[in-house]
Design a protein around this motif. Structure first.
Motif, short mmCIF file in Angstrom:
data_model
loop_
_atom_site.label_atom_id
_atom_site.label_comp_id
_atom_site.label_asym_id
_atom_site.label_seq_id
_atom_site.Cartn_x
_atom_site.Cartn_y
_atom_site.Cartn_z
N UNK A 1 -0.74 -4.69 7.32
CA UNK A 1 -1.60 -5.62 6.56
C UNK A 1 -0.75 -6.59 5.72
N UNK A 2 -1.44 -7.62 5.26
CA UNK A 2 -0.81 -8.67 4.46
C UNK A 2 -1.82 -9.08 3.40
N UNK A 3 -1.40 -9.06 2.12
CA UNK A 3 -2.32 -9.42 1.03
C UNK A 3 -2.12 -10.87 0.62
N UNK A 4 -3.22 -11.57 0.36
CA UNK A 4 -3.14 -12.95 -0.13
C UNK A 4 -2.83 -12.91 -1.63
N UNK A 5 -1.60 -13.24 -1.98
CA UNK A 5 -1.14 -13.08 -3.36
C UNK A 5 -1.79 -14.05 -4.35
N UNK A 6 -2.50 -15.05 -3.83
CA UNK A 6 -3.11 -16.02 -4.76
C UNK A 6 -4.24 -15.38 -5.57
N UNK A 7 -4.70 -14.16 -5.17
CA UNK A 7 -5.78 -13.49 -5.90
C UNK A 7 -5.24 -12.43 -6.89
N UNK A 8 -3.95 -12.16 -6.81
CA UNK A 8 -3.39 -11.04 -7.59
C UNK A 8 -2.35 -11.52 -8.59
N UNK A 9 -2.13 -10.66 -9.57
CA UNK A 9 -1.20 -11.02 -10.64
C UNK A 9 -0.12 -9.96 -10.83
N UNK A 10 -0.17 -8.88 -10.01
CA UNK A 10 0.71 -7.74 -10.28
C UNK A 10 2.18 -8.01 -9.96
N UNK A 11 2.47 -8.97 -9.07
CA UNK A 11 3.86 -9.22 -8.70
C UNK A 11 4.66 -9.78 -9.87
N UNK A 12 4.00 -10.60 -10.69
CA UNK A 12 4.74 -11.27 -11.75
C UNK A 12 4.07 -11.18 -13.12
N UNK A 13 2.81 -10.83 -13.13
CA UNK A 13 2.06 -10.91 -14.39
C UNK A 13 1.92 -9.58 -15.09
N UNK A 14 1.14 -9.57 -16.14
CA UNK A 14 0.95 -8.36 -16.93
C UNK A 14 -0.41 -7.72 -16.62
N UNK A 15 -1.15 -8.31 -15.68
CA UNK A 15 -2.43 -7.73 -15.25
C UNK A 15 -2.40 -7.61 -13.73
N UNK A 16 -3.43 -6.96 -13.18
CA UNK A 16 -3.45 -6.72 -11.72
C UNK A 16 -4.00 -7.92 -10.95
N UNK A 17 -5.00 -8.60 -11.55
CA UNK A 17 -5.70 -9.65 -10.81
C UNK A 17 -5.82 -10.90 -11.68
#
Length: 612
Positions: free
Chosen positions: A235-251
């Protein structure tokens, strides 16, 4: 004699494990000693316990292995921040000082911490590092009862990998393929945990428990927008909906807009049908992905056994679905599937893979029922109870079991503390709260009066192994409560048309079977099979209850309240007993009745622990 100490720490669920000549001697999570749920700190107390239990000093240990590689994790963080720049600058600024001060120089830091256990310990070269997902895979394969197996691990993220496939044969284990961060089934599930107002890394099982109250009406939206699922389950997730890679929240806002509601605030917003439908939707997507992966792995490798570990393997509903589909002949799930089990897996990987030691395969498995924690002698129990001011009677085993079975049949809630503590997140009859599954009010009462938690949360049945297929649509061992199956048709109660049309939490009050307290709203249950060999006292208690009631099932839930780690010591058990509406406490051969206790010893337990 070769001694290996395995350690997992610094993310969540720190733990320690001791192996002697490849045999699992002791393992425990740090949270049980510090009383801090999911404690991620250096597991000082857990290490002290495993050394003490094995009757050795740290300088007697031959190798010490940490469950992951800090440099690889650091590389992933750096590369992620660079790839997403300038997004994430704030969390980058917060993360870097911690890494540069502590985490990057973990070997030196571990060495300094380890010296606290033993001043004579001075060999830094005894410290090794495993790979996060290899640790998970080793914890799943090496203790399993299989000569060979496909090993699937899935969690949030280790160093880079989030999902891995390994092949185990004899004493060999090799990772064959991986899915890398930020594409993660564990983080996708955690994003929805966060969205529905539960705590990430601890509330995922609530989301799973909530799912049957809803309908998966958002399944299409998740599959069309958030995740691209291939035929083989990758699978592949569309990162434009998420914040966990760089942010302090999940979405982010885009995620909220997609589903039309903001993140639920647990302090002042109730769970609604919307949240139940969201839970049902992400649970369905998770199951679909796990089944797709399992089918493609069976086709590709043609091995008949599957082992599972990683946080996603604690999704016992998905495990039950894989079993139901009959993709593999046999499935075995590591009971400490989360990061705590990494301490065990790292040690086993070092022993078998690196040192090429042969592997002994046991009929059930080599986890010893997962009863790997501390145990208290009768004398120690009495000393702790006396010091706490407890009033108790002492009975021989036979009378003790008879009294306890009678109390349970009278719909009393029992604190049960016997033998060694369990390793992993589930109480398995060592540190359990027990009740009568035939009672229609027991689920609600235990949730609200004893556990202080949401009324929708289901309870698990413990059942004598030989009676399993008479009561449930299952005929394989499930000693670790990691498989979900439906109640047998002849024990189920068909719903009326009116009942079928009820919504949400109203479904909770409909009696669905002869054992309503452990039958979830979709007729399922998270089953623990109890075997005389691994836990004789608990087995005999259920036998005694069956003699009295003709029912070979007990409610079994962990001995703690919401937000508290499972009790570890007799004193922890007494405090929990006095802070809740438990009626009786049975600890070793001591029998405590709440009505005989000094009421001044009552505790305000409801507000003692931070809610999970």
């Amino acid at each position: 004699m070769k001694i290996i100490l395995g350690i997992s720490a610094f993310y969540h669920d720190s733990a320690a494990t001791i192996l002697i000549d490849g045999k699992i001697i002791a393992a425990a999570q740090e949270e049980r000693f510090t009383r801090k749920k999911h404690d991620s700190s250096y597991p000082f107390n857990a290490i002290e316990f495993v050394l003490d239990f094995a009757k050795i000093k740290l300088c007697d240990v031959d190798q010490i292995i940490f469950f992951e590689k800090p440099f690889l994790k650091f590389e992933r963080l750096l590369e992620t921040y660079v790839a997403f720049a300038p997004r994430g600058f704030k969390s980058f600024c917060m993360a870097m000082p911690v890494w540069l001060k502590d985490k990057l120089f973990q070997k030196k830091m571990l060495f300094n911490e380890l010296k606290r256990h033993d001043n004579n310990f001075n060999e830094i070269k005894k410290i090794y590092f495993s790979d996060h997902h290899l640790s998970h895979a080793a914890s799943a394969f090496f203790p399993s009862p299989f000569e060979d197996a496909v090993v699937l691990t899935a969690d949030g993220v280790g160093e880079w990998a989030t999902t891995t496939v390994a092949i185990g044969k004899g004493n060999k284990l090799e990772i064959k393929k991986e899915i890398h961060f930020p594409h993660s089934l564990g983080l996708l599930y955690s994003a929805f945990t966060y969205y529905t107002g539960f705590k990430v890394n601890s509330g995922e099982y609530k989301l799973m428990g909530l799912a049957p109250y809803g309908k998966p009406i958002f399944e299409g939206k998740i599959k069309n927008k958030l995740i691209d699922i291939k035929e083989d389950g990758s699978f592949h997730l569309d990162q434009s909906y998420f914040n966990y890679a760089t942010g302090l929240t999940m979405i982010n806002k885009k995620f909220e807009n997609l589903f039309g509601q903001k993140v639920r605030n647990p302090k002042n917003e109730k769970i609604t049908q919307f949240h139940m439908d969201i839970a049902a939707s992400i649970q369905k997507v998770t199951e679909d992905i796990m089944i797709k992966i399992a089918k493609s792995l069976k086709e590709e490798f043609n091995i008949s056994n599957l082992c599972l570990a990683g946080g996603v393997a604690l999704n016992c509903v998905a495990n039950g679905k894989i079993l139901n589909e009959k993709i593999f002949d046999n499935i075995w799930v590591q009971p400490a599937a989360g990061d705590a089990g990494g301490s065990l897996g790292a040690a086993l990987a070092l022993w078998h893979i690196e040192q090429n030691n042969p592997r002994k395969i046991y009929n059930e498995d080599s986890m010893q029922g997962s009863y790997l924690g501390p145990e208290y002698l009768q004398k120690e129990i009495e000393e702790q109870l006396d010091a706490a001011g407890a009033k108790y009677e002492i009975f021989k085993d036979e009378e003790l079991l008879d009294k306890t079975a009678t109390d349970i049949a009278n719909e009393e809630a029992i604190g049960w503390f016997q033998g060694r503590m369990e390793f992993g997140p589930r109480a398995l009859g060592g540190r359990s709260i027990l009740g009568d599954p035939r009672s229609e009010k027991m689920q609600k009462n235990l949730n609200l009066k004893v556990k202080f938690r949401e009324s929708f949360r289901p309870f698990a049945p413990s059942i004598l192994r030989e009676d399993l297929s008479e009561w449930f649509d299952l005929n394989v061992d499930s000693p670790y409560m990691l498989l979900v199956s439906n109640i047998s048709k002849d024990k189920a109660i068909e719903m009326t048309e009116d009942q079928k049309n009820t919504f949400g939490i109203d479904k909770l009050n409909i009696k669905r079977s002869e054992i309503p307290a452990v039958t979830h709203v979709d007729y399922s249950a998270r089953i623990q099979t109890v075997n005389k060999k691994t836990n004789e006292k608990y087995f005999r208690l259920i036998e005694k209850f069956k003699e009295k009631t003709n029912c070979p099932v007990l409610i079994n839930t962990s001995f703690n309240v919401r937000g508290e780690p499972i009790v570890n010591t007799p004193l922890d058990a007494f405090n929990c007993f006095m802070g809740t509406d438990l009626d009786k406490l049975v600890i070793g051969n001591c029998y405590l009745d709440k009505t005989n206790q000094n009421q001044f010893l009552q505790k305000d337990y409801k507000n003692k622990f931070e809610l999970d």
